[in-house]
Design a protein around this motif. Structure first.
Motif, PDB file in Angstrom:
ATOM      1  N   ALA A   1      -0.967  -1.295  -4.586  1.00 48.53           N
ATOM      2  CA  ALA A   1       0.164  -1.343  -5.742  1.00 48.53           C
ATOM      3  C   ALA A   1      -0.237  -3.262  -5.881  1.00 48.53           C
ATOM      4  CB  ALA A   1       1.698  -1.566  -5.352  1.00 48.53           C
TER       5      ALA A   1
ATOM      6  N   ARG B   1      -5.070   3.041  -1.356  1.00 43.73           N
ATOM      7  CA  ARG B   1      -4.389   2.460  -2.643  1.00 43.73           C
ATOM      8  C   ARG B   1      -3.440   0.670  -2.716  1.00 43.73           C
ATOM      9  NH1 ARG B   1      -0.365   6.542  -4.366  1.00 43.73           N
ATOM     10  NH2 ARG B   1       0.190   5.329  -6.154  1.00 43.73           N
TER      11      ARG B   1
ATOM     12  N   ALA C   1       0.818  -1.397   0.251  1.00 39.13           N
ATOM     13  CA  ALA C   1       0.268  -0.131   0.133  1.00 39.13           C
ATOM     14  C   ALA C   1       0.496   1.600   0.132  1.00 39.13           C
ATOM     15  CB  ALA C   1      -0.798   0.265   1.498  1.00 39.13           C
TER      16      ALA C   1
END
Length: 578
Positions: A347, A345, A340
């Protein structure tokens, strides 16, 4: 320079005579660079082309995953060498740096590294400590105590320093090596030359490298090649801590519009070099570099940084002709785990690339040191009101973070009479953005990621004229341009359209113009005060007073007024006409 991109499975073939081709010996060269003690997952991604004209991220890195990636490549190459192009240690993660990078050396022993060409960061703690990295032992050469977790036995691999020369003309470590593969008529020898960049003396503390000089890279290589050939080397591999940068969409397999300090070195090579494994710029690339002999270009590679990639170089060597018959290269992404990068978010892993499992023994070993470092990493170090950030790796400005650090250093050196403090952007190791804590809490680990070098502050006297000379060195073309970040109360304007040496057009302190004949007390890190980053004007400073460590100054500044406001005013102003 226009370069031919090297396809994923490219070859540079030597024509064979009539009849059956001579048997070749295959050797796999596995290369990394700029590992920087990245034992734990760096929580970063490699960017690769997405086939649609853009780049997509692939989460990568972590020593346990790197070990698995290298193991898988070794299995494909029974004959193999594992090499590193410098900065294996230095500017490291806290789990390595707190323990003087001993765990990084031990991890590389377990991975099976064969050679490391010392980079500039290998000299961060001085040559005596670097010698300890090779030879082992618990002799103390720094403020930190060695062997805190276990006895240190030193590197099983060899450091190479062909252009690091002592006063008696010898090199600090061997400059070259030969490794043999095969037997009898099928035996081949690979010669290696390991170098750091000639400019290392400007990047580390002069006290730590007394008695050493860093010779011209091209001249050193040109002198070593015939000696290695005479000793029987069938292939020549240069492992050098210097590199180039590319342009366009990120592509670890390409080399679009590559340029940089290494290019001039390659263009001066007299021939005989087959492969150059490079580093220093933290860029990833693979290409054929024309050099002086267009018929035999040089295979140039770099694996980026932090063990997020491994360059797999496949050599086929003709023992009868004593030369490389075929070669190919590719950068293998060390895809690890999703992470994160910011709240909300993720990745995510990329199914287009293989995922590597963490090698259990390496994971356990790293975990021991990560746990030992946790008390330092998680300790609250202050609060901050909003984001402070430097920017990306190529950003030559310190941003709001550079101003914040300069303010901290000014406050810490007030007792020595400091009126101005400067922070060099390249000394800010990573962007700093506040994490999920809504109160703006930062930890010592956050601070360390920003300032991992262990510098101390120095306050000295300069005239106003010397101040101008210092700031002109931002843009003098000796080394990359960078814009020194000043502390509160000081501001300057620069115009890059003007000739070198006359680009500073205004300087003020507390709203008043700087008097070229007056004296001012200026604070910087000891690295800069020793002429680091080519700021040689600071060597003229007088009445020097040594202060506290830079990271301690930043922590004290944040804790003094929680939360500490982030400077927003522009203190170094670009007034270049557009």
């Amino acid at each position: 320079m226009s370069l031919t991109l090297l396809p994923l499975i490219a070859a540079c073939a030597t024509p064979q005579g009539a009849g059956a081709p001579a048997p070749t010996v295959k050797v796999g060269l596995l290369a990394i660079n700029d590992f920087h003690g990245a034992l734990e997952m760096p929580r970063q991604s490699v960017f690769v082309p997405d086939g649609k004209g853009e780049a997509m991220p692939v989460p990568a890195g972590g020593a346990a995953y790197l070990a698995s990636a290298i193991d898988s490549l070794k299995a494909q190459h029974p004959n193999h060498l594992v090499v590193s192009a410098g900065d294996l240690i230095g500017a490291s993660q806290l789990s390595s740096a707190l323990f003087l990078d001993e765990p990084t050396i031990e991890v590389m022993n377990r991975i099976g590294l064969d050679f490391n060409a010392a980079g500039n960061h290998e000299f961060d703690r001085g040559q005596d400590e670097l010698l300890r990295m090779q030879g082992g032992g618990c002799a103390q050469h720094t403020a930190r105590k060695p062997c805190q977790v276990e006895p240190f036995k030193g590197a099983k691999f060899k450091f190479l320093t062909a252009n690091t020369v002592k006063t008696d003309g010898s090199t600090l470590f061997p400059g070259t090596a030969i490794r043999s593969f095969g037997r009898g008529r099928n035996k081949v020898d690979i010669g290696l030359i390991g170098l750091t960049l000639e400019g290392t003396n400007a990047l580390v503390s002069p006290d730590g490298i007394k008695g050493l000089r860093f010779a011209d890279e091209a001249e050193t290589i040109n002198a070593a090649v015939p000696r290695l050939r005479a000793a029987g080397a069938d292939a020549i591999v240069v492992v050098i801590h210097e590199g180039v940068r590319t342009q366009g969409i990120p592509n670890p397999q390409g080399c679009e519009a590559a340029s940089g300090d290494l290019s001039g070195i390659l263009d001066r090579l007299e021939g005989g070099v087959d492969v150059v494994v490079s580093g220093h710029t933290h860029w990833d690339y693979i290409c054929e570099w024309p050099g002086k002999d267009s018929a035999r270009p040089i295979l140039l590679t770099s694996a980026g940084k932090f063990g997020m990639l491994v360059t797999e170089i496949a050599l086929e060597i003709d023992p009868a002709k004593g030369r490389v018959a075929n070669r190919s290269a590719r950068n293998v992404v060390v895809q690890s785990e999703a992470y994160a990068p910011a709240p909300g978010r993720i990745a995510a892993n990329n199914p287009a690339f293989p995922r590597f499992a963490a090698r259990p023994d390496i994971a356990a070993y790293v975990g021991t040191y990560a746990e030992a470092a946790k008390q330092f990493t998680l300790r609250p170090a202050g609060r901050i009101a909003g984001e402070a950030t430097r920017g990306g790796d190529t950003d030559s400005k310190g941003g709001t973070l550079g101003y914040l650090i300069a303010d901290a250093q000014l406050a810490a050196t007030a007792g020595a009479g400091a009126q101005i403090a400067f922070m060099n952007p390249f000394g800010i190791r990573a962007p700093w953005r506040i994490g999920p804590d809504e109160n703006g809490q930062v930890t010592f680990g956050d601070l360390y990621r920003v300032q991992p070098f262990g510098n101390v502050l120095v306050t000295q006297t300069l005239t106003g004229a010397e101040l101008r000379e210092l700031l002109e060195q931002n843009f003098d073309g000796i080394g990359p341009n960078q814009v020194l970040s000043p502390s509160q109360g000081f501001a300057y304007d620069y115009d890059l359209s003007r000739p070198v040496g006359s680009r500073i057009v205004a300087m003020t302190l507390l709203g008043q113009p700087i008097d070229p004949r007056a004296s001012y007390r200026v604070a910087t890190s000891d690295f800069l005060a020793s002429g680091g980053d080519t700021y040689s004007t600071l060597l003229k400073g007088r009445d020097k007073v040594i202060g506290m460590p830079d990271i301690a100054a930043l922590e004290a500044w944040l804790q003094a007024i929680p939360p500490r406001a982030v400077p927003q005013e522009e203190r170094a102003r670009d007034v270049t006409p557009r």
